[in-house]
Each structure stands twice: as C-alpha cells, then as structure tokens.
Design an enzyme around this catalytic site. Sequence first.
Site, short mmCIF file in Angstrom:
data_model
loop_
_atom_site.label_atom_id
_atom_site.label_comp_id
_atom_site.label_asym_id
_atom_site.label_seq_id
_atom_site.Cartn_x
_atom_site.Cartn_y
_atom_site.Cartn_z
N CYS A 1 -2.47 37.28 4.37
CA CYS A 1 -0.73 37.18 4.08
C CYS A 1 -0.21 38.29 3.15
O CYS A 1 0.78 39.09 3.53
CB CYS A 1 -0.37 35.88 3.87
SG CYS A 1 -1.33 35.25 2.77
N HIS B 1 5.64 34.65 -0.69
CA HIS B 1 4.72 35.50 -1.84
C HIS B 1 5.64 36.59 -2.19
O HIS B 1 6.91 37.04 -1.54
CB HIS B 1 3.63 36.29 -1.20
CG HIS B 1 2.30 35.34 -0.55
ND1 HIS B 1 2.39 34.08 -1.23
CD2 HIS B 1 1.46 35.67 -0.20
CE1 HIS B 1 1.08 33.64 -0.85
NE2 HIS B 1 0.54 34.49 -0.03
C1 2RA Z 1 -3.51 32.55 -0.26
N1 2RA Z 1 -3.72 34.40 1.43
O1 2RA Z 1 -2.35 32.81 -0.39
C2 2RA Z 1 -4.40 33.18 0.88
C3 2RA Z 1 -4.42 32.40 2.03
N2 2RA Z 1 -3.74 32.31 3.12
O2 2RA Z 1 -4.12 31.58 -0.93
#
Ligand code: 2RA
Length: 339
Positions: A134, A247
């Site tokens: 991601c 994120h």
């Molecule tokens: C996280 N990218 O955000 C990793 C797993 N999806 O922990």
Amino acid sequence: TGPSIAVVGVTGAVGQEFLSVLSDRDFPYRSIKMLASKRSAGKQMTFEDRNYTVEELTADSFDGVDIALFSAGGSISKQFGPAAVEKGAIVVDNSSAFRMVDGVPLVIPEVNPHAMQGIKVGMGKGALIANPNCSTIICLMAATPLHQRAKVLRMVVSTYQAASGAGAAAMEELELQTREVLEGKPPTCNIFSQQYAFNLFSHNAPVLPNGYNEEEMKLVKETRKIWSDLDVKITATCIRVPVMRAHAESVNLQFEKPLDEDTAREILKNAPGVVVIDDRASNHFPTPLEVSNKDDVAVGRIRQDLSQEGNHGLDIFVCGDQIRKGAALNAVQIAELLL
Ligand code: 2RA
C-alpha cells in the site's frame, strides 16, 4: 457472460473492500465465490442483493474460476495461489508473497499497465499478478508522473501509516485504547506491544540486518521493479501513526532534469487517480480523513526543495486510503485490465 471470480479472505478488511469496489465499479462478473478460512466458512453474506454462504478455501475452490482476488496473508497466497493458477485462474495477489519474483508482474494500473500486457481472461491458462504494498502504491501514484517527466535519481520517503495496514483488529485496538486512555485506564495492547493511542512508533514490520524494516525495503525494491529502474536511489522511514485507514507520506525527489513546482503541479493535476490539494493561503493540504474511503490519492505541499540546485529537487506530501487504493481498488483495476 463476464468472468467467474473468487474473493479469498473475503471477511477481512481488504476482502470486504474488494466487494465494495467491485460493486461501485459495476465489475461484470458472471458469478462470485466468497472464500475464507474454516473459521469463517458457513457465514451468510449479502452482496448486491444476493445471499452467499462463505466457503472454506481449499485447492478445489478454483475449479472454473477466471479471476481470484487474494488478500488473506502471504502464507495463504503461497499455499493456494499456484494451485489456483494451475486450475486456470488469474490470481491478483495482495500479499507480498510473489511481488519480487521474476516474471510476476507487479502492477499499478495508472503507472505500469504494460507490465501485465497479454494476460487476459480466456487466454487458456492461469497467471499470477502481484498487487504492490500500500505505501508503495500511494507514493508512486504521485511520484511516477514526475519521474516520467524529469527522471527521479533519488527518492526519500517518510511514511505515516494507518492502523488499517495492520488489519481490522489494529483499527479496533486503536479505538479501544483511545477510549481507555481518555478514561484514565491502562491501554489494551494485544496487537502492538506498546501504546498506540496518542503515540506513534517505528513500523511494526521486522527490522533487517541493514537496520531497515521490511516495510521500508518493500518501498525500495518494489519501486525499482515497477519503474524498471535498478539504479534509482531510494531510502525510506516507515512509521505507524494513530490514524484509522489512510496513509500519509512525505516524499523528497531529486531529478535528472530540472522540474519547477508549477510544472509539477500541472503534471499532478492531470495525473490519473490523483487530486491536488495544495492551498497555501488557507494552509489546506492532504489529510488522511479527507482521502479516507475515496479512490484518489491526494498530493500537496508541492514545492522546490531549497536544498537542491537549479530546480532539481521537489518536496511533496501524499495521502491515500490504504484499504482502497492501497489494496482493493488497485487489485480490482488490475482485474479490469484482464477483461
Ligand atoms: C502496513 N503496508 O501498512 C503494510 C501492510 N498492509 O502495515
């Protein structure tokens, strides 16, 4: 008439988002199989006004399946992905199990669709396509259009990663801890070994001998594969922050050719799957809340890197929904390219 599809890990956060995205985009499936572990088998689900019973995932689950969307962890992908390919299915795998395997396309549809060229439903054999991590997807949705114009020589990424990346249980724990701390109670720490609410910490992925953790090395290695550029210099620091499902990433770029911030902003405004939120006057820039449950990645703080000479550097700030574009949407967009 459309493909028969299977969703592996359907009861998980990404599995459920697969269904939302398939429905939102009117994906033309002929039939759909809901697959999960023995523990979840038998559960009843309604999807697009039809009732389904979750079936236990076995090697025989893929008879007659054209496309299998996997998001059930690396060990399940390793155990059942090749079996599904053997049965003629095209597997789109959200785990990290096969991403760095030579010959396995690692695809962001807006970035490198050519990497999966020729793979189509009905081609008479199965295949496996890997969904990038991601934090890689979210970063490259913004960095690639700039790379294509001025060639990135070096990229420095600092991530601020949401609870959802660690699964639904981590999201639940963040909410529980927040309540507990506000009530003066000790925080419940089952998923992470330390308090998460009102805190932040280095990403929970294992730390490697070189001092980087696995999440940081995914960004380094996956970017080089997706850009087909083994020379680009990349370093990353991945942090887990108390945010639910999107994120955020600070990205510093050094280019081979000069690229001024106005040109960069225009490029990003025209980039697929990207929205520019860059209002200095009102100090309005991308936030996790503003991108949550949305398809587009948001970019802002676009500015010349004043530590670099002659417009050869830019700083940008990127936010993207980890469950959606970071996982489920990207995988479904890959599936659309198979039709
Ligand atoms: C996280 N990218 O955000 C990793 C797993 N999806 O922990």
